[in-house]
Scaffold this motif. Structure first.
Motif, PDB file in Angstrom:
ATOM      1  N   UNK A   1       0.809  -1.217   0.000  1.00  0.00           N
ATOM      2  CA  UNK A   1       0.000   0.000   0.000  1.00  0.00           C
ATOM      3  C   UNK A   1       0.845   1.272   0.000  1.00  0.00           C
ATOM      4  N   UNK A   2       2.135   1.115   0.065  1.00  0.00           N
ATOM      5  CA  UNK A   2       3.006   2.295   0.134  1.00  0.00           C
ATOM      6  C   UNK A   2       2.889   3.117  -1.142  1.00  0.00           C
ATOM      7  N   UNK A   3       2.722   4.384  -0.968  1.00  0.00           N
ATOM      8  CA  UNK A   3       2.611   5.285  -2.113  1.00  0.00           C
ATOM      9  C   UNK A   3       3.954   5.423  -2.812  1.00  0.00           C
ATOM     10  N   UNK A   4       5.040   5.371  -2.048  1.00  0.00           N
ATOM     11  CA  UNK A   4       6.365   5.558  -2.620  1.00  0.00           C
ATOM     12  C   UNK A   4       7.343   4.555  -2.008  1.00  0.00           C
ATOM     13  N   UNK A   5       7.638   3.459  -2.730  1.00  0.00           N
ATOM     14  CA  UNK A   5       8.558   2.453  -2.198  1.00  0.00           C
ATOM     15  C   UNK A   5       9.952   3.011  -1.896  1.00  0.00           C
ATOM     16  N   UNK A   6      10.370   4.003  -2.673  1.00  0.00           N
ATOM     17  CA  UNK A   6      11.679   4.599  -2.412  1.00  0.00           C
ATOM     18  C   UNK A   6      11.693   5.293  -1.051  1.00  0.00           C
ATOM     19  N   UNK A   7      10.577   5.901  -0.691  1.00  0.00           N
ATOM     20  CA  UNK A   7      10.495   6.574   0.605  1.00  0.00           C
ATOM     21  C   UNK A   7      10.685   5.573   1.739  1.00  0.00           C
ATOM     22  N   UNK A   8      10.169   4.351   1.565  1.00  0.00           N
ATOM     23  CA  UNK A   8      10.362   3.308   2.577  1.00  0.00           C
ATOM     24  C   UNK A   8      11.842   3.018   2.760  1.00  0.00           C
ATOM     25  N   UNK A   9      12.539   2.855   1.641  1.00  0.00           N
ATOM     26  CA  UNK A   9      13.968   2.560   1.722  1.00  0.00           C
ATOM     27  C   UNK A   9      14.747   3.758   2.267  1.00  0.00           C
ATOM     28  N   UNK A  10      14.362   4.953   1.860  1.00  0.00           N
ATOM     29  CA  UNK A  10      15.040   6.143   2.365  1.00  0.00           C
ATOM     30  C   UNK A  10      14.847   6.287   3.865  1.00  0.00           C
ATOM     31  N   UNK A  11      13.669   5.918   4.360  1.00  0.00           N
ATOM     32  CA  UNK A  11      13.400   6.004   5.796  1.00  0.00           C
ATOM     33  C   UNK A  11      14.288   5.031   6.574  1.00  0.00           C
ATOM     34  N   UNK A  12      14.575   3.885   5.968  1.00  0.00           N
ATOM     35  CA  UNK A  12      15.416   2.880   6.629  1.00  0.00           C
ATOM     36  C   UNK A  12      16.843   3.399   6.805  1.00  0.00           C
ATOM     37  N   UNK A  13      17.313   4.185   5.858  1.00  0.00           N
ATOM     38  CA  UNK A  13      18.697   4.668   5.921  1.00  0.00           C
ATOM     39  C   UNK A  13      18.785   6.157   6.259  1.00  0.00           C
ATOM     40  N   UNK A  14      17.699   6.745   6.740  1.00  0.00           N
ATOM     41  CA  UNK A  14      17.678   8.187   6.997  1.00  0.00           C
ATOM     42  C   UNK A  14      18.465   8.608   8.225  1.00  0.00           C
ATOM     43  N   UNK A  15      18.583   7.738   9.171  1.00  0.00           N
ATOM     44  CA  UNK A  15      19.288   8.103  10.407  1.00  0.00           C
ATOM     45  C   UNK A  15      20.769   7.808  10.313  1.00  0.00           C
TER      46      UNK A  15
END
Length: 155
Positions: free
Chosen positions: A82-96
């Motif tokens: 259901x994610x609108x943006x799969x890249x955002x999911x990956x970016x969130x994983x490596x954001x910190x």
């Protein structure tokens, strides 16, 4: 189960997963973001027409191919989620400053669950379609899959 059937099913299953993952994360050729439903429908129609043409399918076989396409599309939809943006999911994983292992594991489990849930239906549809082919059509599938470019390559 014969080894070549296992390899074929494994290859097609793997291709489904890779295609779903690439489609989910790709930016496409002319647009940004995942493919729209209209574009997916267009691509699906072209693929079904191409397979039907290459294998000279009758109406019953075309119907089974459409069922397979429906199941693979449902598998892709479940895999993308259901994610609108799969890249955002990956970016969130490596954001910190540290890799978010828990979030990555959760994402992996979600994708694995989607694959496991829908795979039996995809395999059944694939088997029904393949079993509906006559010996000549089955040989053509095997021959086309042996080509280096793959059986859906242009040309």
């Amino acid at each position: 189960m014969k080894p070549w059937i296992k390899r074929t099913l494994t290859g097609l299953f793997g291709a489904t997963i890779v295609l779903g993952g690439l489609t989910a994360c790709s930016s496409g050729h002319h647009h940004r973001g995942p493919m729209t439903a209209e574009k997916m429908s267009e691509v699906r129609g072209k693929v079904v027409d191409r397979v039907s043409s290459k294998l000279d399918l009758n109406d019953a076989q075309k119907q089974k191919l459409n069922v397979l396409a429906d199941k693979m599309e449902a598998q892709r939809t479940a895999f993308v989620g259901k994610a609108a943006d799969p890249r955002a999911e990956m970016q969130a994983i490596v954001s910190g400053d540290k890799f978010d292992r828990a979030r990555a594991q959760s994402l992996l489990e979600e994708k694995t669950r989607a694959v496991q849930t829908n795979s039996p239906e995809v395999i059944t549809a694939l088997a029904d379609f393949y079993d509906s082919l006559n010996a000549e059509q089955q040989q053509k599938v095997r021959d086309l899959m042996q080509r280096r470019k793959g059986w859906m390559a242009r040309g």
